[in-house]
Scaffold this active site. Structure first.
Site, short mmCIF file in Angstrom:
data_model
loop_
_atom_site.label_atom_id
_atom_site.label_comp_id
_atom_site.label_asym_id
_atom_site.label_seq_id
_atom_site.Cartn_x
_atom_site.Cartn_y
_atom_site.Cartn_z
N GLY A 157 0.80 -1.20 0.00
CA GLY A 157 0.00 0.00 0.00
C GLY A 157 0.84 1.26 0.00
N ILE A 204 -6.90 -4.33 -1.15
CA ILE A 204 -8.29 -4.62 -1.54
C ILE A 204 -9.15 -3.36 -1.50
CG2 ILE A 204 -8.09 -6.99 -0.68
CD1 ILE A 204 -9.97 -6.11 1.64
N ASP A 205 -8.69 -2.31 -0.81
CA ASP A 205 -9.51 -1.10 -0.65
C ASP A 205 -9.56 -0.23 -1.89
OD1 ASP A 205 -10.01 -1.83 1.96
OD2 ASP A 205 -8.42 -0.58 2.80
N ARG A 249 -11.68 1.31 5.65
CA ARG A 249 -11.69 2.26 6.77
C ARG A 249 -11.58 3.70 6.29
NH1 ARG A 249 -11.35 1.37 11.87
NH2 ARG A 249 -10.74 -0.79 11.55
N ARG A 372 -10.41 -10.62 2.24
CA ARG A 372 -9.01 -10.74 1.82
C ARG A 372 -8.68 -12.15 1.35
NH1 ARG A 372 -5.89 -6.47 3.05
NH2 ARG A 372 -6.51 -5.07 4.74
N GLY A 646 -15.92 -19.00 -28.05
CA GLY A 646 -15.44 -17.74 -28.61
C GLY A 646 -15.56 -17.64 -30.10
N HIS A 733 -21.10 -24.75 -22.69
CA HIS A 733 -21.95 -23.64 -22.33
C HIS A 733 -21.88 -23.24 -20.86
CE1 HIS A 733 -23.58 -24.34 -26.32
NE2 HIS A 733 -24.17 -23.17 -26.24
#
Length: 857
Positions: A157, A204-205, A249, A372, A646, A733
């Site tokens: 982070g 993850i934030d 947070r 997480r 595809g 499918h």
């Protein structure tokens, strides 16, 4: 299949191009790299400019863990080894760097095998107080110099990246101290005089400015939506309100996007605390939705939410007092939500509020660290792999004067941004929130966050009839082609935005087959409640083209006074829209604004880089590949041949192969022959002689009419005899089924809202007062809305003819083909890599396109 005249001409030209390409294609093949000659690209210019010979790169994960970190570590290790550098693991983050010893180990190609599907970080992560002190950083510098490491790839982070930048700035001073203390000599100090830093944000934030998505965010959204979908099923049995607290947070991204993806009734986030009196408004909203017969209410709360007075919003709401027919309310709260006075808003407060004022039976769910955990999504694996490769390229290109950068995602492009500019912008967001400048905080989060919030407000809060504009326009929406997850989310969004714009919305069942039969009815706000989580097409969809039924369709347009059309579908929808455009000369009923939203798992529609439904299909493929590979765990050496859908488009096979860690992916767009198959068999044979005992090969269903899945399976079985055995699987499918992923729900919701706003604008522009009707016959009144690089763009469908191969139903140019070298590099093949597409250093304040809203989620 009916086609317009120009489409038929294009098909004929396409056949000639196809035959010419098959005749003139080069005979070059993928070449196996023996370990002794490991990892130099065959592109001389690339190697000369980016050779990592003699360089040492270390990778570490720091701070909180996030799904997808392992994919990033794997990409850094393999790309580093590929270009000839030594790559090291630093275990336990900065703590391992300070402690040294066995915490810093050289990585090998095989040491990152079987990491893609594992959540968290296998090299460990820890918060290190010691590194914050000068003495700790001195120890870390000594440990790196001993191993010749001067290139750091930090995954974490903003705190982790800020620490890395401080370490870089102090580097020369730290080396001088080490020389003074006699721990290193002057020669070592000169040799390792500069430390280079490249960051990747793992959080993850999604709270880091400068990137549309951070590693782990999409996977966390998957966990949240899985819980919400499970809770929704209880609506069949109980009348309850659910309050969900999610992480975040200081950032409400998870709460906001999950609220969009599940159609929550109320969301509380730190960036936008509710106004005074919000409690009464929320209770009125919940009561109103129940009285209209809805069976579901959701409130989502960020974990740190407060009201505007800083009062905590906690979680205790509900007696068992039934009101109306609504049987379930869910409230989602971001963990950092506050009110406008910076008081936290907690789930217990909301629970008490709903119980005391409404008497609804209320339950609270705090998701916690489940967000997480789990297997990373396909998106996070691809994102992390692309970022990891880009990080290595950035390290190899750095000079002593290059600022530390962070690798980011903008639209579907990798970009490099100055690390500290991003950190400062992130800190500005928090400062704005602390000072009560909440609207500014929303803008600082970025255009994607701001648009998510605007879209949520538009869809979640229905205005009273008296406040709605009255446009007197009728808009019809229909699905065309094969079903794709996310279609229902798009229809829901279109209907509600259309109603908010004052239009009367009509739903057409079974595409144009239902249209000409008159299967048309008005659809109201409440009719689309709960549609976001439903897979397939609730309206029904058919592949029928309108060419043979133009007269009857025009008759239905007159009967219902349809003033605009919104088509949601795949390649057939594109053909339908072109046929309607061509028919304007004969039928004035089609001289109305018409817009198409691409929705197909194949992702083969020209004019857009991504289609609604493709992400869900990718996740189905990757999940299946994970299970198939796991089935071979502990058994003898085995190679799996997997056939994907595809049509002629190799998107699912190629991108799915990158996400699943495939050894090869056979597609139509990249012709191959028996020599390529032979080289792949030799490659896997060599691979099986190492500790790696599983191989994975994906094949697009129409990649080659002769080299079928059965043929490749039999070839591999015969050539691998005595070394490995084979298994095959045709996914079929199942790729079209299942609940839509958070990406497809959000993408479908936002793109449909934008399309309806465009339709409203065109209706106003083309309405002729004199004759009292809409008349639109220009090219720009029949458009496809697609994501191109970094922006959502309306493109006249007639102009897409030149970009389309109608024979094989694919675009002539496809951006994802540039990802194929990544898959080959990470699978240990020798290949060239186009560095012209690598990220260029940009500034955070760099002006994005005006229409930019191309975030992944």
């Amino acid at each position: 299949m009916q086609t317009s005249a120009w489409a038929a001409e294009s098909r004929a030209a396409g056949r000639k191009r196809w035959r010419r390409r098959r005749r003139d294609r080069p005979s070059a093949r993928l070449i196996h790299l023996p370990p002794a000659t490991m990892a130099q690209p065959d592109n001389k210019k690339f190697f000369e400019s980016l050779s990592g010979a003699g360089k040492a790169i270390a990778v570490l994960t720091s701070g909180g863990d996030a799904q997808g970190m392992n994919a990033a570590v794997r990409a850094v290790v393999r790309m580093g080894i590929y270009v000839g550098a030594k790559v090291y693991f630093i275990h336990e983050g900065y703590q391992g760097m300070v402690d040294g010893g066995d915490n810093i180990k050289e990585a090998t190609w095989e040491s990152v095998s079987s990491m893609l599907q594992v959540g968290g970080t296998v090299i460990g992560s820890a918060r290190c107080k010691e590194f914050r002190a000068h003495e700790g950083r001195l120890k870390a510098a000594h440990n790196l110099v001993q191993r010749g490491i001067t290139n750091l790839c930090v995954i974490g982070g903003d705190g982790s990246l800020t620490g890395a930048n401080l370490f870089r700035e102090e580097w020369s001073g730290l080396l001088a101290e080490l020389v003074q203390q006699g721990l290193i000599d002057e020669e070592a100090s000169q040799k390792y005089s500069a430390l280079h830093i490249v960051g990747m944000v793992g959080s993850i934030d999604n709270d880091f400015c400068g990137t549309d998505m951070t590693i782990g965010t999409d996977s966390a959204l998957h966990r949240i939506i899985e819980v919400v979908d499970a809770i929704m099923t209880t609506a069949q049995s109980h009348q309850r309100t659910f309050v969900l607290e999610v992480m975040g947070r200081h950032c409400g991204y998870l709460a906001l996007v999950s609220a969009l993806a599940c159609g929550a009734d109320w969301v509380l986030i730190p960036e936008m605390p509710p106004e005074d009196g919000w409690e009464e408004k929320m209770c009125q909203k919940l009561s109103a939705t129940r009285s209209r017969g809805s069976r579901l209410n959701i409130i989502i709360v960020a974990e740190g939410a407060t009201d505007r007075h800083g009062k905590a919003i906690t979680s205790s709401i509900v007696k068992d007092k039934r009101a109306g027919k609504k049987r379930l309310n869910i409230i989602i709260v971001a963990e950092g939500a506050i009110d406008h006075n910076n008081k936290p808003i907690t789930t217990s407060y909301i629970q008490d509020l709903v119980v005391s004022r409404l008497g609804f039976d209320t339950r609270v769910t705090i998701l916690g660290h489940v967000q997480r955990g789990g297997t990373p999504s396909a998106f996070d694996r691809i994102l992390a792999s692309r970022m990891g490769v880009e990080a290595v390229l950035a390290l190899l290109e750095t000079t002593a004067n290059t600022p530390a950068c962070v690798v980011s995602l903008c639209g579907n492009q990798s970009v490099r941004l100055p690390l500290m500019e991003c950190v400062q912008m992130t800190q500005e967001v928090q400062k704005a929130m602390d000072e009560g400048r909440f609207e500014e905080a929303v803008k600082l989060r970025g255009r994607s966050f701001e648009n998510n919030l605007k879209t949520y407000k538009l869809l979640a809060h229905r205005k009273p009839e008296s406040e709605l504009p009255h446009s007197n326009f009728n808009v019809a929406v229909l699905n065309v082609g094969a079903p794709a997850a996310g279609m229902n989310a798009a229809v829901r969004s279109a209907v509600r935005v259309g109603i908010s714009e004052g239009h009367k919305m009509f739903a057409v069942s079974d595409g144009f087959e239902g249209f000409h039969k008159g299967q048309i009815k008005e659809i109201k706000w409440a009719d689309v409640g709960g549609w976001t989580g439903q897979g397939g097409s609730l309206l029904g969809t058919k592949r029928t083209l309108p060419a043979k039924h133009m007269g009857k369709i025009a008759e239905q347009m007159r009967k219902y006074n349809i003033n605009a059309l919104l088509l949601v579908g795949g390649f057939e929808a594109l053909e339908c829209l072109q046929q309607l455009y061509d028919a304007r000369d004969k039928f004035e009923e089609f001289c109305v604004p018409m817009c198409m939203l691409p929705a197909t798992i194949s992702n083969n529609v020209p004019g857009t880089d991504l289609s609604i439904g493709a992400d869900t299909a990718l996740n189905a493929i990757v999940e299946t590949c994970d299970r198939i590979k796991q089935s071979a765990s502990g058994t003898k050496r085995r190679v799996f041949i997997i056939e994907t859908m595809g049509g002629y488009c190799g998107y699912l096979a190629s991108v799915g192969g990158l996400a699943a860690g495939a050894d090869a992916a056979y597609i139509y767009e990249e012709p191959f022959d028996i020599r390529d198959l032979q080289a792949n068999v030799e490659h896997l044979t060599q691979k099986m002689k190492t500790s790696i005992q599983r191989g994975l090969v994906l094949r697009n269903e129409n990649c080659n009419e002769n080299y079928t899945t059965d043929f490749i399976y039999q070839l591999y079985s015969e050539e691998g005899r005595g070394v490995f055995d084979c298994r095959k699987n045709v996914l079929g499918h199942m790729q079209q089924g299942g609940a839509p992923s958070p990406f497809d729900r959000n993408f479908g919701t936002k793109i449909a809202a934008k399309a309806m706003q465009w339709i409203s604008k065109k209706l106003a522009e083309t309405y002729r007062q004199g004759v009292g009707r809409v008349f639109a016959n220009t090219e720009d009144s029949a458009c496809l809305l697609g994501m191109r690089r970094r922006a959502l763009i309306f493109q006249p469908v007639v102009q897409l003819k030149a970009e389309t191969d109608f024979v094989h139903r694919i675009p002539k140019e496809q951006w994802w083909l540039k990802l194929r070298p990544l898959m080959k590099i990470l699978a240990k093949y020798r290949t060239s890599y186009d560095v012209s597409d690598s990220g260029q250093l940009e500034h955070v304040v760099h002006n994005r396109p005006k229409e930019s809203d191309a975030s992944a989620i």
